[in-house]
Design an enzyme around this catalytic site. Sequence first.
Site, PDB file in Angstrom:
ATOM      1  N   ASN A 146      -1.541  -5.391  -3.395  1.00  0.00           N
ATOM      2  CA  ASN A 146      -1.767  -6.431  -2.382  1.00  0.00           C
ATOM      3  C   ASN A 146      -3.053  -6.080  -1.631  1.00  0.00           C
ATOM      4  O   ASN A 146      -3.057  -5.193  -0.783  1.00  0.00           O
ATOM      5  CB  ASN A 146      -0.553  -6.466  -1.433  1.00  0.00           C
ATOM      6  N   HIS A 164       5.812 -11.968   3.278  1.00  0.00           N
ATOM      7  CA  HIS A 164       5.267 -10.635   3.587  1.00  0.00           C
ATOM      8  C   HIS A 164       5.414 -10.371   5.090  1.00  0.00           C
ATOM      9  O   HIS A 164       5.289 -11.290   5.905  1.00  0.00           O
ATOM     10  CB  HIS A 164       3.796 -10.549   3.175  1.00  0.00           C
ATOM     11  N   GLU A 213      10.101  -3.748   2.008  1.00  0.00           N
ATOM     12  CA  GLU A 213       8.988  -3.145   2.743  1.00  0.00           C
ATOM     13  C   GLU A 213       9.392  -2.938   4.200  1.00  0.00           C
ATOM     14  O   GLU A 213       9.289  -3.869   5.015  1.00  0.00           O
ATOM     15  CB  GLU A 213       7.767  -4.069   2.693  1.00  0.00           C
ATOM     16  N   SER A 237       2.927   2.168   2.641  1.00  0.00           N
ATOM     17  CA  SER A 237       2.135   3.408   2.595  1.00  0.00           C
ATOM     18  C   SER A 237       2.309   4.212   1.307  1.00  0.00           C
ATOM     19  O   SER A 237       2.296   5.445   1.336  1.00  0.00           O
ATOM     20  CB  SER A 237       2.458   4.295   3.808  1.00  0.00           C
TER      21      SER A 237
END
Length: 260
Positions: free
Chosen positions: A10, A97, A169, A219
Amino acid sequence: MKTPIYLFANWKMYLDLPESVAMARELSSVAKKHASRTVMTVFPTALALASVAEELKKTTIAVGAQNVYWVAKGGYSGEVSAEMFKQAGASFALVGHSERRHIFRENNHETRQKFEAVLEAGLTPVLCVGETLPEKQNGFTEEIVETQLRAAFTGLHWPAGKPLIIAYEPVWAISSGLGAEAAGGFCDASYAQTMALKIKQLLHGLVPTEMPSVLYGGSVRPTTVAEYLAQPDINGVLVGAASTQHDSWLGIVAEAERGS
Ligand code: PGA
């Protein structure tokens, strides 16, 4: 047959048009070396998507949209529809997202509309779910993720054979910028595994016909990717900052292939 390992990049708004094209060109020159079990997709800015798709058209690397609008065409200044992304060469689209949900205040209802529009256009959606730090600290993680999944899937007809991909996420683990020093909070691989399994269990009740794939995002770096991919219910990674630098992205790909 082994399930694929999804390596999704992304690029957010980190790479501009010339940088996106240059990165795509570099990836296309090394693409042939990739093992077939890994499925790579890059998500450039809307502006660069057509040019990136053109660069990658002779490779197995797919291209996806970072965000779509749910109406196909009309008076919606500044928006880009799923159909338009498809025309430009996209085959995937991120939906929900955390930066859309939290910076742009998109709610579960809007996310659902986008999810449906992506399916309607024939693209493969990648639904992103995850809790913020206060939600985690207050013990709401599972409730938040379940609400996000239910909002997307309840009463939805899932097209047979369409890959069912969720990205878990945790918002608190997402990088705040480029470079290793901008990494978010460290999400332990066993915590990510627990959530991936939970997501699969919830999806079993929502879309019983399909075998979902759950990606971890937050991360991911060359030094940490192997731990996540070693978990039984993690089927890939969605990488932001580290996917926008050639060396770190190829480091992630090499680690993923070593373990596959
Ligand atoms: P990050 O982003 O790898 O930069 O933390 C992941 C994502 O938000 O998709």
